[in-house]
Design an enzyme around this catalytic site. Structure first.
Site, short mmCIF file in Angstrom:
data_model
loop_
_atom_site.label_atom_id
_atom_site.label_comp_id
_atom_site.label_asym_id
_atom_site.label_seq_id
_atom_site.Cartn_x
_atom_site.Cartn_y
_atom_site.Cartn_z
N LYS A 9 0.82 -1.21 0.00
CA LYS A 9 0.00 0.00 0.00
C LYS A 9 0.86 1.27 0.00
O LYS A 9 2.08 1.21 0.09
CB LYS A 9 -0.94 -0.04 1.20
CG LYS A 9 -1.91 -1.21 1.14
CD LYS A 9 -2.87 -1.12 2.29
CE LYS A 9 -3.68 -2.37 2.45
NZ LYS A 9 -4.61 -2.25 3.58
N TYR A 49 -12.31 -4.06 -1.24
CA TYR A 49 -12.67 -4.05 0.18
C TYR A 49 -14.17 -4.14 0.43
O TYR A 49 -14.65 -3.76 1.50
CB TYR A 49 -12.09 -2.79 0.85
CG TYR A 49 -10.60 -2.83 1.01
CD1 TYR A 49 -9.98 -3.85 1.72
CD2 TYR A 49 -9.80 -1.85 0.43
CE1 TYR A 49 -8.60 -3.89 1.86
CE2 TYR A 49 -8.42 -1.88 0.58
CZ TYR A 49 -7.83 -2.90 1.29
OH TYR A 49 -6.46 -2.94 1.43
N PHE A 57 -14.11 1.44 9.96
CA PHE A 57 -12.82 1.81 9.37
C PHE A 57 -12.84 1.88 7.84
O PHE A 57 -11.86 2.27 7.22
CB PHE A 57 -11.73 0.83 9.81
CG PHE A 57 -12.00 -0.60 9.41
CD1 PHE A 57 -11.65 -1.07 8.15
CD2 PHE A 57 -12.61 -1.48 10.29
CE1 PHE A 57 -11.89 -2.39 7.78
CE2 PHE A 57 -12.86 -2.80 9.94
CZ PHE A 57 -12.51 -3.25 8.67
N ARG A 85 1.06 -14.44 4.65
CA ARG A 85 0.40 -13.86 5.83
C ARG A 85 1.33 -13.87 7.04
O ARG A 85 1.34 -12.93 7.83
CB ARG A 85 -0.92 -14.56 6.11
CG ARG A 85 -1.94 -14.19 5.01
CD ARG A 85 -3.32 -14.65 5.28
NE ARG A 85 -3.93 -14.07 6.45
CZ ARG A 85 -4.50 -12.87 6.51
NH1 ARG A 85 -4.49 -12.08 5.44
NH2 ARG A 85 -5.07 -12.44 7.61
N THR A 91 -2.71 -8.06 11.32
CA THR A 91 -3.31 -6.80 10.89
C THR A 91 -3.29 -5.76 12.00
O THR A 91 -3.02 -4.58 11.75
CB THR A 91 -4.77 -7.03 10.43
OG1 THR A 91 -4.77 -8.02 9.41
CG2 THR A 91 -5.38 -5.77 9.87
N ARG A 102 4.80 -5.95 8.82
CA ARG A 102 4.01 -5.02 9.63
C ARG A 102 4.66 -4.78 10.98
O ARG A 102 4.64 -3.66 11.50
CB ARG A 102 2.60 -5.56 9.82
CG ARG A 102 1.78 -5.58 8.53
CD ARG A 102 0.46 -6.27 8.74
NE ARG A 102 -0.35 -6.31 7.53
CZ ARG A 102 -1.18 -7.29 7.24
NH1 ARG A 102 -1.35 -8.30 8.07
NH2 ARG A 102 -1.89 -7.25 6.13
N ASN A 112 -2.13 0.34 7.52
CA ASN A 112 -1.51 -0.94 7.24
C ASN A 112 -0.77 -0.89 5.90
O ASN A 112 -1.32 -0.38 4.92
CB ASN A 112 -2.60 -2.00 7.22
CG ASN A 112 -2.09 -3.38 7.39
OD1 ASN A 112 -0.97 -3.69 7.01
ND2 ASN A 112 -2.91 -4.23 7.97
N HIS A 115 -1.36 -5.73 2.14
CA HIS A 115 -2.56 -6.55 2.12
C HIS A 115 -2.15 -7.92 1.60
O HIS A 115 -1.41 -8.02 0.63
CB HIS A 115 -3.64 -5.97 1.20
CG HIS A 115 -4.73 -6.96 0.94
ND1 HIS A 115 -5.80 -7.12 1.80
CD2 HIS A 115 -4.88 -7.86 -0.05
CE1 HIS A 115 -6.57 -8.08 1.34
NE2 HIS A 115 -6.04 -8.55 0.22
N GLU A 126 -9.32 -11.62 -5.65
CA GLU A 126 -8.45 -10.44 -5.71
C GLU A 126 -7.54 -10.46 -6.93
O GLU A 126 -7.33 -9.42 -7.56
CB GLU A 126 -7.65 -10.35 -4.41
CG GLU A 126 -8.55 -10.06 -3.23
CD GLU A 126 -7.92 -10.28 -1.87
OE1 GLU A 126 -8.58 -9.93 -0.87
OE2 GLU A 126 -6.79 -10.79 -1.78
#
Length: 147
Positions: A9, A49, A57, A85, A91, A102, A112, A115, A126
């Site tokens: 992102k 999303y 959020f 992941r 997250t 992260r 964040n 993704h 996706e």
């Protein structure tokens, strides 16, 4: 081999860590089969999303994702979804461990920086939102036996 979708992102650009994030996936042995830098449309972000629409959020998430370019990619490997992941980290920044992307670089849950698809179904949905089949570069990894 399993395929998964990953989006770096706008925070990775703001922090100047695009290469660092990419290299973590590569060093783990995941194979990049599609990669592109994009300025997303609101329509695409909202489709991506959609499951979060109506949550407290959601609007901030859409706004943040539209705030700069992203890197969209498809990674492939044994258990790619789980591996990505784990490399990305939790997250919620309060649950992140050092050594995850992260955990090392995200300062706020709402900002964040990565993704990662959470299931084969999500990955498939996706991937189809961000890539056409002809954009995938399937290649033979001569080092695959080492991973």
């Amino acid at each position: 081999m399993e395929k998964t979708f990953v989006m770096l992102k706008p925070g990775v650009f703001q922090r100047r860590i695009v290469g660092e994030a990419l290299s973590r996936f590569e060093r783990k042995g995941l194979k990049i089969i599609a990669l592109k830098m994009m300025n997303l449309t609101k329509t695409l972000v909202e489709a991506h999303y959609a499951e979060h629409k109506g949550r407290d959020f959601y609007e901030k998430l859409v706004e943040y994702t539209l705030s700069g370019p992203v890197i969209a990619m498809i990674l492939e490997g044994d258990e790619a979804i789980m591996l990505v992941r784990r490399l990305a980290g939790a997250t919620d920044v309060r649950e992140n461990l050092p050594g995850t992307i992260r955990g090392d670089f995200a300062a706020h849950t709402r900002l964040n920086i990565v993704h990662a698809s959470d299931s084969p179904e999500s990955a498939s949905r996706e991937i189809s939102l961000f890539f056409k089949p002809e954009e995938l570069c399937l290649w033979e990894d001569g080092n695959a036996k080492w991973f």
